[in-house]
Design an enzyme around this catalytic site. Sequence first.
Site, PDB file in Angstrom:
ATOM      1  N   CYS A  94      -6.504  30.803   5.655  1.00  0.00           N
ATOM      2  CA  CYS A  94      -6.356  30.685   4.077  1.00  0.00           C
ATOM      3  C   CYS A  94      -7.414  29.741   3.737  1.00  0.00           C
ATOM      4  O   CYS A  94      -8.489  30.119   3.494  1.00  0.00           O
ATOM      5  CB  CYS A  94      -5.078  30.210   3.751  1.00  0.00           C
ATOM      6  N   ARG A 127      -1.403  34.938  -8.265  1.00  0.00           N
ATOM      7  CA  ARG A 127      -1.252  34.441  -6.773  1.00  0.00           C
ATOM      8  C   ARG A 127      -0.570  35.532  -5.994  1.00  0.00           C
ATOM      9  O   ARG A 127       0.258  36.168  -6.242  1.00  0.00           O
ATOM     10  CB  ARG A 127      -0.530  33.090  -7.096  1.00  0.00           C
ATOM     11  N   HIS A 191      -0.414  32.690   7.204  1.00  0.00           N
ATOM     12  CA  HIS A 191      -0.291  31.235   6.971  1.00  0.00           C
ATOM     13  C   HIS A 191       0.064  30.492   8.011  1.00  0.00           C
ATOM     14  O   HIS A 191       0.802  30.969   8.962  1.00  0.00           O
ATOM     15  CB  HIS A 191       0.758  31.083   5.695  1.00  0.00           C
TER      16      HIS A 191
HETATM   17  N1  GLN Z   1      -6.625  26.903  -2.163  1.00  0.00           N
HETATM   18  C1  GLN Z   1      -6.717  28.188  -1.786  1.00  0.00           C
HETATM   19  C2  GLN Z   1      -6.266  29.383  -2.857  1.00  0.00           C
HETATM   20  O1  GLN Z   1      -5.216  29.139  -3.620  1.00  0.00           O
HETATM   21  C3  GLN Z   1      -6.172  28.288  -0.518  1.00  0.00           C
HETATM   22  C4  GLN Z   1      -4.652  28.143  -0.382  1.00  0.00           C
HETATM   23  C5  GLN Z   1      -4.001  27.919   0.752  1.00  0.00           C
HETATM   24  O2  GLN Z   1      -4.747  27.743   1.775  1.00  0.00           O
HETATM   25  N2  GLN Z   1      -2.603  28.375   0.773  1.00  0.00           N
HETATM   26  O3  GLN Z   1      -6.875  30.471  -2.711  1.00  0.00           O
END
Ligand code: GLN
Length: 237
Positions: A94, A127, A191
Amino acid sequence: MSTEALRIVWIYPDLLSTYGDRGNLLILAARAAARGIPVETYEVRSDQRMPNAADIYLIGGGEDGPQALAAQRLLADGGLHQAIHQGASVLSICAGYQLLGHSFFAKGVKCAGLGLLDIFSDRGETRAVGELRGEIDPRLGLPPLTGFENHGGRTHLGEHAAPLARVTAGIGNDGQTEGAWAGKILGTYSHGPALARNPAIADLLLKWSTGADRLAPLDDTWSERLRGERFAAAIPA
Ligand code: GLN
């Protein structure tokens, strides 16, 4: 660092450990030890020098602020770049995946990445949150990817990076592909402790870093049970 043991570094647990990323370190070390491979693990905080002599580097997920700081410090340090040029393997997750690319967005600002993977990330309109599933590039010889994703960014691949998987549930990079790989670098939006759900990826990293063609099978009853449960929960793309 010993030259006898497999050396695994977890990069910046103080910045990039939002979702239990230590699990990947524990799983890799346990799967190596179960095969009789001596292992040394190192947790390298962001105020320490990044060693360049380890075999496997793990870099996890994080929120925008810590992600931007981690990228700045890794760029200034240079140790990870040296390690990769010397043939180290990397699992990036991520935020860690995004920052290995050319650029990414954090808090609405475009940030320079490490340029170690031929990818760049921009902002998505929504998101991406939920179960993620994909068919992994057949050249890697792995079973389907399962994970949980939570990211705002979307990632685009250049010609020097191949998609890690074709999305069958969730969003991944862009709703079509998920993650990327090039050489011995893997990146995924799956994740946190992704290796708990994908132990075959742990074994791929161990094969890359030891040169072994095959590893003795382990009892994966619990991870198989978890995989079955999560596949059932994934809504097809
Ligand atoms: N900040 C990054 C995004 O939102 C990565 C997020 C994360 O590692 N969960 O795309």
